[in-house]
Design a protein around this motif. Structure first.
Motif, mmCIF file in Angstrom:
data_model
loop_
_atom_site.group_PDB
_atom_site.id
_atom_site.type_symbol
_atom_site.label_atom_id
_atom_site.label_comp_id
_atom_site.label_asym_id
_atom_site.label_seq_id
_atom_site.Cartn_x
_atom_site.Cartn_y
_atom_site.Cartn_z
ATOM 1 N N GLY A 304 28.413 53.025 96.907
ATOM 2 C CA GLY A 304 27.692 54.168 97.644
ATOM 3 C C GLY A 304 26.230 54.006 97.312
ATOM 4 N N VAL A 305 25.901 54.168 96.035
ATOM 5 C CA VAL A 305 23.703 54.032 96.175
ATOM 6 C C VAL A 305 23.507 53.442 97.755
ATOM 7 C CG1 VAL A 305 22.644 54.074 94.710
ATOM 8 C CG2 VAL A 305 24.298 54.526 93.177
ATOM 9 N N THR A 306 24.154 51.884 97.338
ATOM 10 C CA THR A 306 23.178 51.451 98.229
ATOM 11 C C THR A 306 23.730 51.407 99.789
ATOM 12 O OG1 THR A 306 23.954 49.170 97.240
ATOM 13 C CG2 THR A 306 23.360 48.796 99.766
ATOM 14 N N LEU A 307 24.096 52.055 99.879
ATOM 15 C CA LEU A 307 24.498 53.144 101.562
ATOM 16 C C LEU A 307 23.863 54.124 101.632
ATOM 17 C CD1 LEU A 307 28.379 51.887 101.717
ATOM 18 C CD2 LEU A 307 26.326 51.143 103.000
ATOM 19 N N GLY A 313 17.524 56.627 102.781
ATOM 20 C CA GLY A 313 15.566 56.269 102.010
ATOM 21 C C GLY A 313 15.278 56.142 100.997
ATOM 22 N N ARG A 314 16.345 56.748 100.206
ATOM 23 C CA ARG A 314 15.719 57.069 99.012
ATOM 24 C C ARG A 314 17.168 57.140 98.248
ATOM 25 N NH1 ARG A 314 17.881 62.704 98.466
ATOM 26 N NH2 ARG A 314 17.951 63.680 100.397
ATOM 27 N N LEU A 315 17.099 57.003 96.794
ATOM 28 C CA LEU A 315 18.017 57.105 95.578
ATOM 29 C C LEU A 315 18.878 58.359 95.868
ATOM 30 C CD1 LEU A 315 16.250 54.632 92.940
ATOM 31 C CD2 LEU A 315 18.913 54.489 95.120
ATOM 32 N N PRO A 316 19.977 58.978 95.609
ATOM 33 C CA PRO A 316 21.028 59.601 95.161
ATOM 34 C C PRO A 316 20.813 60.296 94.075
ATOM 35 C CG PRO A 316 22.896 57.834 95.250
ATOM 36 C CD PRO A 316 21.125 57.354 95.669
ATOM 37 N N VAL A 317 20.227 59.300 93.242
ATOM 38 C CA VAL A 317 19.950 59.979 91.759
ATOM 39 C C VAL A 317 18.657 58.977 91.813
ATOM 40 C CG1 VAL A 317 20.701 60.763 88.832
ATOM 41 C CG2 VAL A 317 22.235 60.619 91.231
ATOM 42 N N GLU A 318 18.084 59.979 91.240
ATOM 43 C CA GLU A 318 16.712 58.946 90.273
ATOM 44 C C GLU A 318 16.108 59.156 88.674
ATOM 45 O OE1 GLU A 318 13.929 57.624 91.649
ATOM 46 O OE2 GLU A 318 14.145 57.599 94.026
ATOM 47 N N LEU A 319 16.803 58.214 87.997
ATOM 48 C CA LEU A 319 16.661 57.847 87.107
ATOM 49 C C LEU A 319 14.941 58.281 86.063
ATOM 50 C CD1 LEU A 319 19.534 55.257 85.957
ATOM 51 C CD2 LEU A 319 20.311 57.637 86.577
ATOM 52 N N THR A 320 14.828 58.523 85.095
ATOM 53 C CA THR A 320 13.697 59.230 84.134
ATOM 54 C C THR A 320 14.197 58.441 83.125
ATOM 55 O OG1 THR A 320 13.959 61.230 83.639
ATOM 56 C CG2 THR A 320 12.786 61.041 86.003
ATOM 57 N N GLY A 321 13.332 58.501 82.270
ATOM 58 C CA GLY A 321 13.262 57.946 80.586
ATOM 59 C C GLY A 321 13.067 56.394 80.575
ATOM 60 N N THR A 322 13.461 56.268 78.990
ATOM 61 C CA THR A 322 13.426 54.340 79.032
ATOM 62 C C THR A 322 14.729 54.190 78.601
ATOM 63 O OG1 THR A 322 12.085 54.816 76.954
ATOM 64 C CG2 THR A 322 11.031 54.536 79.281
ATOM 65 N N SER A 323 15.735 55.382 78.054
ATOM 66 C CA SER A 323 16.992 55.083 77.219
ATOM 67 C C SER A 323 18.157 55.269 77.684
ATOM 68 C CB SER A 323 16.879 56.337 75.666
ATOM 69 O OG SER A 323 16.774 57.487 76.138
ATOM 70 N N VAL A 324 19.358 54.965 77.531
ATOM 71 C CA VAL A 324 21.025 55.127 78.392
ATOM 72 C C VAL A 324 20.649 56.789 78.204
ATOM 73 C CG1 VAL A 324 22.362 54.599 78.052
ATOM 74 C CG2 VAL A 324 21.288 53.010 77.278
ATOM 75 N N ILE A 336 23.683 65.026 93.428
ATOM 76 C CA ILE A 336 23.787 64.265 95.219
ATOM 77 C C ILE A 336 23.483 65.329 95.683
ATOM 78 C CG2 ILE A 336 24.352 62.740 96.446
ATOM 79 C CD1 ILE A 336 26.165 61.025 94.180
ATOM 80 N N GLU A 337 22.027 64.986 96.439
ATOM 81 C CA GLU A 337 21.615 66.257 97.961
ATOM 82 C C GLU A 337 22.003 65.307 99.275
ATOM 83 O OE1 GLU A 337 17.646 67.883 97.214
ATOM 84 O OE2 GLU A 337 18.251 68.911 95.155
ATOM 85 N N PHE A 338 22.567 66.153 99.859
ATOM 86 C CA PHE A 338 22.763 66.429 101.518
ATOM 87 C C PHE A 338 21.941 66.504 102.176
ATOM 88 C CE2 PHE A 338 26.211 64.168 99.555
ATOM 89 C CZ PHE A 338 25.722 62.580 99.940
ATOM 90 N N PRO A 339 21.210 66.394 103.229
ATOM 91 C CA PRO A 339 20.271 67.446 104.368
ATOM 92 C C PRO A 339 20.425 68.554 104.329
ATOM 93 C CG PRO A 339 20.191 64.599 104.804
ATOM 94 C CD PRO A 339 21.454 64.877 103.905
ATOM 95 N N ALA A 340 20.197 69.691 104.752
ATOM 96 C CA ALA A 340 20.883 70.644 105.408
ATOM 97 C C ALA A 340 21.618 70.811 106.387
ATOM 98 C CB ALA A 340 20.359 71.901 104.866
ATOM 99 N N LEU A 357 32.564 58.056 97.214
ATOM 100 C CA LEU A 357 32.069 56.937 96.860
ATOM 101 C C LEU A 357 30.875 57.287 95.230
ATOM 102 C CD1 LEU A 357 31.703 54.789 99.659
ATOM 103 C CD2 LEU A 357 32.949 54.346 98.068
ATOM 104 N N LEU A 358 29.929 58.533 95.671
ATOM 105 C CA LEU A 358 29.213 58.615 94.778
ATOM 106 C C LEU A 358 29.465 59.516 94.086
ATOM 107 C CD1 LEU A 358 25.474 58.709 97.214
ATOM 108 C CD2 LEU A 358 26.518 57.088 95.172
ATOM 109 N N ALA A 359 30.931 60.041 93.988
ATOM 110 C CA ALA A 359 32.080 60.730 92.520
ATOM 111 C C ALA A 359 31.415 60.038 91.150
ATOM 112 C CB ALA A 359 33.379 60.815 92.910
ATOM 113 N N LYS A 360 31.405 61.255 91.129
ATOM 114 C CA LYS A 360 30.135 60.840 88.609
ATOM 115 C C LYS A 360 32.237 60.529 88.663
ATOM 116 C CE LYS A 360 26.673 63.247 89.767
ATOM 117 N NZ LYS A 360 25.442 62.415 89.085
#
Length: 545
Positions: A304-307, A313-324, A336-340, A357-360
Motif C-alpha cells: 500500500g505504501v508503494t502504491l 509521488g510521496r510517502l503516506p507517513v514520513e517517519l522522523t527521528g532515529t528511534s523506534v 494518511i492524507e488524500f487530495p481534497a 491497504l494502509l489501515a493502522k
C-alpha cells in the motif's frame, strides 16, 4: 505472458556487455552504466557459448572467430542487463539485521569465483548482502550473484555456523518461489562459509527510478499492483512472506511487466525464524514496530505504501527521528492524507482501496490476497481497442428489443374495462409501462454494463480508461435508450384525457428521431468512433478484455 516468461527464462547462446566506463553515483550504493554516450557508438563485447570474446557490431551483428558461430544483432538487446537493487535504509531498527557495514570494498571480490560463478563487477547492495554481476561459467551467461551477510546476530546464542545455516535455509526457501513475477533464482550455494544466490539479471530499471521520472498513469499503477499481488499470492502459498516490499525491490523489465526481487528479509509463514527481523522503516507496518511478527497483512501494508507513492509521488507517513519510539509516534500521530479534490485520472474507488491497504490495524486490511486481487481487477483500466460501429449498433438494438418485449406483456395484460372504470387505475397502469426501462436503468447503475454490450463483448470506459461511475452510466443510458423511454411516455398518454394528448406534439417525436439519426451518424462517420452521447459524457466503447 507465458511467451514473455519463456523468453525471460530462456538460456542465451552467449552474452554481451557494453564496453563503456561505469561510475559510482554520489550518495548512492548502485553502480550504473554511463548514459552520456550515444547507443549507436557503443562497442559491444559478446561472449560466445564457446567461451570466446568477440567484438560485435550492434547493428549488423558479427561472427565468432573461434567457432564460427554467427551472432545476430537481435540477441544483443536480450543479453544486455542492468539491475537496480535495494538502497540502504537511512535508519535501522533496534535489534534487526542491518545492512553489511564495515566490510571490505566490494570491488575487491572482482575476479573471485563463487562456485562456478565468476564475479565481474558490483551492482549494488541489497537488504541482506552485496549484489554483483557474475559470469556463469557453466552456461556462459551473465547472472546476478548476491553474497549473503548475516550482520549482527539476533541472539548471542547463535554462533557463526548456525547463522550461516539459517541463512542457507532461508535462501533455499526463497529459491522455491518460482513465478513469472518473481526474479528467478538459479543456484544457492556456499563459498568459504559465505552463502550466496545466483539469480537472473534483469534488463530494466527499478520502480523507485520510475517514480523519480515523474507522473505514472493509473494503468501502469494498476498493472504493477496486480502483478506484484500475484507474486505475493504465490510466495505466500509457498510458505514465504517477503518482508521488504518497496519500490527499489520491484524491477520493471524493458520487455514489460513487474518483478519482485530481494527476498533477503523473507521469512517462513509456518516457522518462527531465528533470524532477526528487519525491513525498511518507511515501508514497515505499524505493528512490526511494536514487535509483531511479519504477516501477509504487513506485506499488504508495504504494498500500500508503494502504491501510494506511485500514485502521489510521496510517502503516506514520513517517519522522523532515529528511534523506534519516534517512528511509532509518527504512525500514531500522522493521518494518511488524500487530495481534497480527487484527481480525474484516478478511479474514485482507488482511495478506499489504498485506505484499506494502509489501515493502522492489520485486521482492517484485506483479509486475503484473493480479496485484494478481486478489488484490483475491478479497478483496473479496460482495453483501449475501440469497438467498431456495427457491434455497437447491434448491442443497442438488442437492449432496445429487450425493453420493448418486456413492455408488451404488461400492455396486453391490462384489462381495458378496468382502465375505463377509474381515473386512478388509468394512472397506475400507465406507469407500469416504465417498469422495464426503469429496471434496465437500475441494472446499468449497479452492473455498469448492459445485456447487449455484454453479449457483444463491449465495455464503456471514460477518458482515463476507467469504468464510469453509476451516475454517469445512468445519464448516458437515458440518451442511448431514448427510443424505449419515448415509447413508454407515449404509452402513458394513450390512456389519459384527450386534452393531455395535445401536450405531446408531433414535433417532439420528430426531434427525438433526429437525435437518434445524428447520434448514429456521428458513430458511423467520426474518426474517433464516438457517438453524440459519448461526446457529451466523455466516454468511449472498447472491446471488453
Amino acid at each position: 505472458m507465458e511467451q514473455e516468461v519463456a523468453n525471460r527464462n530462456r538460456p542465451l547462446g552467449g552474452l554481451a556487455k557494453i564496453v563503456r566506463p561505469i561510475h559510482r553515483i554520489p550518495n548512492s550504493e548502485v553502480m550504473r552504466i554511463d548514459e552520456t554516450r550515444p547507443l549507436e557508438l557503443e562497442t559491444v563485447l559478446y561472449r560466445c557459448s564457446c567461451g570466446y570474446d568477440v567484438q560485435v557490431d550492434r547493428i549488423s551483428g558479427g561472427r565468432c572467430h573461434q567457432c564460427g558461430r554467427p551472432v545476430s544483432a537481435k540477441v544483443l538487446g536480450n543479453a544486455l542487463a542492468a539491475t537496480m537493487t535495494i538502497a540502504s535504509p537511512s535508519q535501522e531498527l533496534e535489534g534487526v539485521r542491518s545492512e553489511p557495514t564495515g566490510e571490505q570494498d566490494p570491488s575487491e571480490l572482482i575476479g573471485r569465483s563463487y562456485g562456478h560463478f565468476e564475479i565481474i563487477k558490483p551492482l549494488g547492495r541489497g537488504g541482506s548482502g552485496f549484489v554483483y554481476q557474475a559470469l556463469d561459467k557453466s552456461l556462459q551467461r551473465y547472472v546476478a550473484v548476491k553474497i549473503l551477510k548475516s550482520g549482527p546476530p539476533a541472539s548471542k546464542i547463535l554462533d557463526d555456523e548456525s547463522e550461516v545455516g539459517l541463512l542457507m535455509q532461508e535462501a533455499v526457501a526463497q529459491a522455491r518461489v518460482a513465478h513469472p513475477n518473481i526474479v528467478t533464482i538459479y543456484y544457492v550455494g556456499k563459498e568459504q562459509n559465505e552463502p550466496f544466490l545466483a539469480m537472473e539479471l534483469i534488463d530494466g530499471i527499478s520502480l523507485s527510478e520510475r517514480i523519480e521520472q515523474g507522473h505514472i498513469s493509473f494503468g501502469e499503477i494498476s498493472n504493477v499492483a496486480e502483478q506484484i499481488t500475484r507474486a505475493l499470492t504465490f510466495s505466500y502459498g509457498m510458505d514465504i512472506i517477503h518482508g521488504d516490499i518497496k519500490p527499489s525491490n520491484i524491477l520493471l523489465p524493458k520487455t514489460g511487466g513487474a518483478l519482485l526481487s530481494d527476498f533477503g528479509m523473507a521469512r517462513r509463514v509456518s516457522e518462527k525464524s531465528k533470524l532477526a527481523k528487519g525491513g525498511t522503516p518507511n515501508y514497515l507496518a505499524p505493528e512490526l514496530l511494536n514487535g509483531a511478527s511479519p504477516s501477509k497483512q504487513s506485506d499488504m501494508y508495504a504494498l500500500g505504501v508503494t502504491l501510494y507513492e506511485m500514485t502521489f509521488g510521496r510517502l503516506p507517513v514520513e517517519l522522523t527521528g532515529t528511534s523506534v519510539v519516534e517512528w511509532q509516534n509518527a504512525h500514531q500521530n500522522q493521518a494518511i492524507e488524500f487530495p481534497a479534490s480527487w484527481p480525474e485520472n484516478l478511479p474514485g474507488d482507488w482511495q478506499p482501496c489504498l485506505k484499506k491497504l494502509l489501515a493502522k490495524e492489520p485486521e482492517n486490511r484485506f483479509e486475503s490476497y484473493s480479496e485484494l486481487t478481486a478489488e484490483l481487477r475491478r479497478l483496473s483500466p479496460r482495453s483501449d481497442v475501440l469497438a467498431q460501429p456495427l457491434p455497437r449498433i447491434i448491442a443497442t438494438l438488442i437492449d432496445w428489443l429487450i425493453v420493448i418485449l418486456l413492455m408488451l406483456p404488461l400492455r396486453l395484460a391490462i384489462d381495458t374495462d378496468l382502465v375505463e372504470s377509474s381515473f386512478w387505475w388509468r394512472v397506475l397502469i400507465t406507469f407500469m409501462d416504465f417498469i422495464p426501462i426503469v429496471s434496465y436503468t437500475v441494472l446499468i447503475f449497479f452492473w455498469r454494463q448492459s445485456v447487449g454490450r455484454h453479449l457483444m463483448q463491449l465495455r464503456v470506459i471514460n477518458r482515463f480508461g476507467m469504468i464510469p461511475t453509476g451516475r454517469k452510466m445512468v445519464m448516458r443510458s437515458v440518451l442511448r435508450m431514448i427510443i424505449p423511454w419515448i415509447m413508454a411516455t407515449m404509452m402513458m398518454f394513450l390512456f389519459v384525457e384527450d386534452a393531455w394528448r395535445e401536450l405531446v406534439p408531433v414535433g417532439f417525436a420528430v426531434g427525438v428521431l433526429a437525435f437518434v439519426l445524428a447520434d448514429t451518424g456521428a458513430l458511423l462517420f467520426s474518426s474517433n468512433r464516438k457517438s453524440l452521447h459519448d461526446l457529451i459524457f466523455e466516454t468511449q466503447v472498447v472491446i471488453d478484455s
